[in-house]
Design a protein around this motif. Structure first.
Motif, PDB file in Angstrom:
ATOM      1  N   THR A 401       0.824  -1.204   0.000  1.00 59.25           N
ATOM      2  CA  THR A 401       0.000   0.000   0.000  1.00 59.25           C
ATOM      3  C   THR A 401       0.854   1.247   0.000  1.00 59.25           C
ATOM      4  OG1 THR A 401      -1.566  -1.234   1.370  1.00 59.25           O
ATOM      5  CG2 THR A 401      -1.982   1.110   1.082  1.00 59.25           C
ATOM      6  N   PHE A 402       1.768   1.356   0.978  1.00 54.91           N
ATOM      7  CA  PHE A 402       2.700   2.477   0.962  1.00 54.91           C
ATOM      8  C   PHE A 402       3.966   2.109   1.700  1.00 54.91           C
ATOM      9  CE2 PHE A 402       0.183   3.372   4.794  1.00 54.91           C
ATOM     10  CZ  PHE A 402       1.100   3.847   5.714  1.00 54.91           C
ATOM     11  N   THR A 403       5.042   2.816   1.364  1.00 58.22           N
ATOM     12  CA  THR A 403       6.359   2.558   1.920  1.00 58.22           C
ATOM     13  C   THR A 403       6.593   3.450   3.136  1.00 58.22           C
ATOM     14  OG1 THR A 403       7.151   4.084   0.218  1.00 58.22           O
ATOM     15  CG2 THR A 403       7.457   1.735  -0.186  1.00 58.22           C
ATOM     16  N   TYR A 404       7.493   3.005   4.019  1.00 58.54           N
ATOM     17  CA  TYR A 404       7.769   3.735   5.253  1.00 58.54           C
ATOM     18  C   TYR A 404       9.041   4.581   5.190  1.00 58.54           C
ATOM     19  CZ  TYR A 404       4.210   0.865   7.609  1.00 58.54           C
ATOM     20  OH  TYR A 404       3.044   0.255   7.983  1.00 58.54           O
ATOM     21  N   MET A 405       9.965   4.242   4.319  1.00 65.27           N
ATOM     22  CA  MET A 405      11.144   5.088   4.229  1.00 65.27           C
ATOM     23  C   MET A 405      10.736   6.449   3.681  1.00 65.27           C
ATOM     24  SD  MET A 405      14.764   4.772   2.211  1.00 65.27           S
ATOM     25  CE  MET A 405      14.184   5.700   0.804  1.00 65.27           C
ATOM     26  N   GLY A 406      11.119   7.501   4.405  1.00 69.51           N
ATOM     27  CA  GLY A 406      10.733   8.840   3.986  1.00 69.51           C
ATOM     28  C   GLY A 406      11.677   9.866   4.559  1.00 69.51           C
ATOM     29  N   VAL A 407      11.147  11.051   4.855  1.00 69.00           N
ATOM     30  CA  VAL A 407      11.976  12.128   5.397  1.00 69.00           C
ATOM     31  C   VAL A 407      11.649  12.346   6.872  1.00 69.00           C
ATOM     32  CG1 VAL A 407      12.305  13.298   3.204  1.00 69.00           C
ATOM     33  CG2 VAL A 407      10.312  13.879   4.596  1.00 69.00           C
ATOM     34  N   SER A 408      12.665  12.698   7.623  1.00 66.89           N
ATOM     35  CA  SER A 408      12.478  13.014   9.033  1.00 66.89           C
ATOM     36  C   SER A 408      11.847  14.394   9.175  1.00 66.89           C
ATOM     37  CB  SER A 408      13.819  13.005   9.768  1.00 66.89           C
ATOM     38  OG  SER A 408      14.382  11.712   9.779  1.00 66.89           O
ATOM     39  N   VAL A 409      10.972  14.510  10.170  1.00 65.55           N
ATOM     40  CA  VAL A 409      10.353  15.801  10.477  1.00 65.55           C
ATOM     41  C   VAL A 409      10.409  16.029  11.985  1.00 65.55           C
ATOM     42  CG1 VAL A 409       8.781  15.704   8.491  1.00 65.55           C
ATOM     43  CG2 VAL A 409       8.020  14.814  10.720  1.00 65.55           C
ATOM     44  N   ASN A 410      10.119  17.275  12.378  1.00 60.40           N
ATOM     45  CA  ASN A 410       9.982  17.582  13.799  1.00 60.40           C
ATOM     46  C   ASN A 410       8.512  17.769  14.148  1.00 60.40           C
ATOM     47  OD1 ASN A 410       9.306  20.165  12.883  1.00 60.40           O
ATOM     48  ND2 ASN A 410      11.331  21.025  13.330  1.00 60.40           N
ATOM     49  N   ASP A 411       8.234  18.242  15.349  1.00 58.34           N
ATOM     50  CA  ASP A 411       6.843  18.353  15.777  1.00 58.34           C
ATOM     51  C   ASP A 411       6.106  19.522  15.132  1.00 58.34           C
ATOM     52  OD1 ASP A 411       8.072  20.443  17.114  1.00 58.34           O
ATOM     53  OD2 ASP A 411       7.510  19.757  19.119  1.00 58.34           O
ATOM     54  N   ARG A 412       6.801  20.292  14.295  1.00 57.46           N
ATOM     55  CA  ARG A 412       6.159  21.345  13.500  1.00 57.46           C
ATOM     56  C   ARG A 412       6.019  20.929  12.045  1.00 57.46           C
ATOM     57  NH1 ARG A 412       9.834  23.542  16.774  1.00 57.46           N
ATOM     58  NH2 ARG A 412      11.371  23.794  15.115  1.00 57.46           N
ATOM     59  N   ALA A 413       6.262  19.644  11.774  1.00 50.80           N
ATOM     60  CA  ALA A 413       6.190  19.069  10.425  1.00 50.80           C
ATOM     61  C   ALA A 413       7.267  19.626   9.496  1.00 50.80           C
ATOM     62  CB  ALA A 413       4.800  19.259   9.808  1.00 50.80           C
ATOM     63  N   GLU A 414       8.266  20.296  10.044  1.00 53.46           N
ATOM     64  CA  GLU A 414       9.360  20.802   9.227  1.00 53.46           C
ATOM     65  C   GLU A 414      10.289  19.643   8.854  1.00 53.46           C
ATOM     66  OE1 GLU A 414       9.868  25.229  11.235  1.00 53.46           O
ATOM     67  OE2 GLU A 414      10.714  23.459  12.242  1.00 53.46           O
ATOM     68  N   ILE A 415      10.715  19.616   7.605  1.00 54.30           N
ATOM     69  CA  ILE A 415      11.643  18.584   7.156  1.00 54.30           C
ATOM     70  C   ILE A 415      13.018  18.861   7.754  1.00 54.30           C
ATOM     71  CG2 ILE A 415      12.826  17.637   5.138  1.00 54.30           C
ATOM     72  CD1 ILE A 415      10.258  18.176   3.534  1.00 54.30           C
ATOM     73  N   LEU A 416      13.633  17.810   8.272  1.00 54.87           N
ATOM     74  CA  LEU A 416      14.968  17.924   8.863  1.00 54.87           C
ATOM     75  C   LEU A 416      16.030  17.509   7.854  1.00 54.87           C
ATOM     76  CD1 LEU A 416      14.242  16.361  12.373  1.00 54.87           C
ATOM     77  CD2 LEU A 416      14.224  18.788  11.730  1.00 54.87           C
ATOM     78  N   PHE A 417      17.169  18.199   7.909  1.00 49.67           N
ATOM     79  CA  PHE A 417      18.278  17.850   7.040  1.00 49.67           C
ATOM     80  C   PHE A 417      19.309  17.033   7.811  1.00 49.67           C
ATOM     81  CE2 PHE A 417      16.194  20.945   4.497  1.00 49.67           C
ATOM     82  CZ  PHE A 417      16.483  20.573   3.184  1.00 49.67           C
ATOM     83  N   GLU A 418      20.282  16.504   7.097  1.00 46.22           N
ATOM     84  CA  GLU A 418      21.234  15.579   7.701  1.00 46.22           C
ATOM     85  C   GLU A 418      22.048  16.222   8.819  1.00 46.22           C
ATOM     86  OE1 GLU A 418      23.372  14.224   4.288  1.00 46.22           O
ATOM     87  OE2 GLU A 418      21.951  12.615   3.856  1.00 46.22           O
ATOM     88  N   ASP A 419      22.169  17.550   8.795  1.00 44.64           N
ATOM     89  CA  ASP A 419      22.888  18.238   9.870  1.00 44.64           C
ATOM     90  C   ASP A 419      21.995  18.496  11.080  1.00 44.64           C
ATOM     91  OD1 ASP A 419      21.226  20.237   8.969  1.00 44.64           O
ATOM     92  OD2 ASP A 419      22.829  21.607   8.335  1.00 44.64           O
ATOM     93  N   GLY A 420      20.753  18.013  11.036  1.00 41.19           N
ATOM     94  CA  GLY A 420      19.832  18.164  12.147  1.00 41.19           C
ATOM     95  C   GLY A 420      19.023  19.440  12.117  1.00 41.19           C
ATOM     96  N   LYS A 421      19.331  20.353  11.204  1.00 46.29           N
ATOM     97  CA  LYS A 421      18.606  21.610  11.115  1.00 46.29           C
ATOM     98  C   LYS A 421      17.291  21.430  10.358  1.00 46.29           C
ATOM     99  CE  LYS A 421      22.776  24.501  11.235  1.00 46.29           C
ATOM    100  NZ  LYS A 421      23.609  25.486  10.479  1.00 46.29           N
ATOM    101  N   ALA A 422      16.300  22.217  10.768  1.00 49.42           N
ATOM    102  CA  ALA A 422      15.006  22.177  10.088  1.00 49.42           C
ATOM    103  C   ALA A 422      15.047  23.040   8.839  1.00 49.42           C
ATOM    104  CB  ALA A 422      13.909  22.675  11.030  1.00 49.42           C
ATOM    105  N   ALA A 423      14.324  22.596   7.813  1.00 47.87           N
ATOM    106  CA  ALA A 423      14.217  23.375   6.582  1.00 47.87           C
ATOM    107  C   ALA A 423      13.557  24.717   6.875  1.00 47.87           C
ATOM    108  CB  ALA A 423      13.399  22.607   5.549  1.00 47.87           C
ATOM    109  N   ALA A 424      13.940  25.712   6.102  1.00 46.42           N
ATOM    110  CA  ALA A 424      13.413  27.052   6.324  1.00 46.42           C
ATOM    111  C   ALA A 424      11.977  27.203   5.847  1.00 46.42           C
ATOM    112  CB  ALA A 424      14.297  28.084   5.616  1.00 46.42           C
TER     113      ALA A 424
END
Length: 470
Positions: A401-424
């Motif tokens: 139905t759907f895959t689980y590998m995706g992008v990490s987010v925080n509790d504001r639904a902001e996408i996180l980058f590999e350095d741990g910072k949230a996308a602007a």
């Protein structure tokens, strides 16, 4: 409704949402209600819009007392325990708690925007107090949310694939549409474009050659293009390549888009064998809504990714009828012939199973403890002999139905980058980030819950950030 591509490029969009399923619509509506100019881009044509939401029926919601659509109570602690059990703890507990807590308001939020729910269900699915069912199913929910979004001046662009997100230093400067050299710009982007289940080559990276025998129960439009674009741009990945929502579906289902109608719900009342006529898992481990989503993986692990549910004339009455007619015969040996199995081997497996079943009737309304003895594996509930002709068989394949590998987010639904910072200015909701909560396993209806909760969060946070800048 503005669908002229030239006008689309000339408009100064506050927020672009990519994906018109449950998560995207919740995000778009929330942002539009906050006064934002919102465009939703959908890869599918209008009549196929909505990703896997088209195939859904319900969402899972906590509540401490009966509601207009849910019976009794389903408190947070029980919901959380259920999630921990199916995921075996492979989850971001903070985001999981946030999801479950906010699930309590989803039915009222949707109802206030015109979505209608059925009365609580009774029967073998055991979902009356945990899951709220959409009247008319996921298609009706989609149509209503799209109509409501349009009333809030949300614009839609259908049959349009986004090939690439242009990201510089954690900031999305534009989205490049297929066939267009110029990038489409906005102040904020919300990505709700699903996973990569329809990309068989990508699935094979996690599953190997077995992937060629998978049937894609979900939409054919979820090929993972934007997920790949995000990961290539440094977004932090979550989940494993081979983790997914996969169920046992009829092997006669179409390669793509079979939906919920292709699912076989008779496993708890059957015995299930592989092509060698051997049982391989406990068919009665728990209520079906808590176990149906492990059976795709179980079948995928069998030789040639094929299995068979075997029932008699009593067992076939115990579950919702399939859209596919079961294969029928008057004897087990004749049924084996029809299924291209070894007749004597299947007959011996059925005989051994029947001899191991306890006396007395089963009670499918509870975990009745009617277990077999001296088998490997034993069936722990609802063990009734397969003995009353005619006999029935359903061929089973893994239906993803759907895959689980995706992008990490925080509790504001902001996408996180590999350095741990949230996308602007990048947010994610729905299946593209569901792996934050679903590291493995599944609970019926929780996919829609994750999409709804994080769609609302993403829409609210994107609109709030714009408001703060004004």
């Amino acid at each position: 409704m503005n669908t002229n591509l030239k006008d689309i490029f000339l408009t100064n969009w506050d927020i672009i949402v990519i994906g018109a399923g449950n998560a995207g619509l919740c995000a778009a509506i929330t942002a539009a209600e906050a006064g934002c100019a919102v465009l939703v881009i959908e890869a599918a044509p209008k009549d196929m819009r909505g990703g896997n939401t088209r195939h859904t029926r319900n969402l899972r919601a906590m509540h401490d007392e009966p509601t207009d659509v849910l019976t009794e109570s389903y408190p947070f602690d029980e919901y959380f325990d259920d999630l921990m059990r199916v995921t075996k703890g492979v989850t971001n507990e903070d985001l999981a708690r946030l999801t479950l807590e906010k699930s309590a308001m989803l039915t009222s939020w949707l109802s206030a925007r015109g979505v209608r729910f059925q009365q609580a269900l009774t029967g073998t699915l055991n979902l009356g107090r945990t899951n709220a069912f959409f009247l008319g199913g996921g298609r009706a929910l989609l149509n209503q949310l799209c109509n409501y979004a349009a009333s809030q001046d949300v614009q839609f662009l259908y049959d349009t694939k986004v090939d690439e997100l242009i990201i510089e230093d954690g900031f999305c400067v534009g989205a490049r549409l297929a066939g267009q050299s110029e990038a489409l710009t906005a102040k904020q982007f919300i990505i709700t474009s699903g996973g990569f289940e329809a990309n068989l080559d990508w699935l094979a990276e996690g599953w190997g050659d077995a992937a060629k025998n998978f049937l894609v129960r979900g939409t054919p439009y979820n090929t993972g293009g934007l997920l790949k674009s995000l990961l290539d741009s440094g977004a932090q990945a979550v989940g494993e390549l081979d983790q997914c929502h996969a169920v046992a579906i009829d092997a006669r289902a179409p390669k793509y888009d079979g939906g919920i109608a292709s699912r076989i719900d008779g496993v708890p009342f059957s015995l299930v064998v592989n092509k060698d006529c051997q049982r391989f898992y406990d068919e009665g481990e728990d209520f079906w809504p808590k176990r149906y989503a492990i059976w795709g993986r179980l079948v995928a692990a069998q030789p040639d990714q094929i299995a068979y549910a075997i029932l008699d004339s009593e067992g076939v009455k115990r579950f919702m009828p399939s859209v596919f007619t079961p294969i029928q015969a008057d004897t087990i040996e004749a049924l084996a012939d029809e299924l291209d199995l070894a007749p004597q081997d299947l007959a011996q497996t059925v005989k051994s199973f029947n001899e191991a079943c306890p006396a007395g009737p089963i009670d499918q309304s509870i975990l009745d403890g009617k277990a077999t003895t001296s088998l490997e594996p034993n069936k722990t509930n609802w063990s009734a002999p397969v003995a009353v002709p005619p006999f029935y068989g359903f061929p089973l394949r893994p239906g993803i139905t759907f895959t689980y590998m995706g992008v990490s987010v925080n509790d504001r639904a902001e996408i996180l980058f590999e350095d741990g910072k949230a996308a602007a200015n990048l947010y994610a909701a729905g299946e593209i980030m569901a792996g934050n909560i679903l590291g493995q396993g599944y609970l019926a209806g929780i996919g829609m819950t994750i999409g709804g909760v994080f769609g609302l969060i993403a829409g609210e946070q994107a609109a709030r950030r714009l408001s703060n800048k004004r």
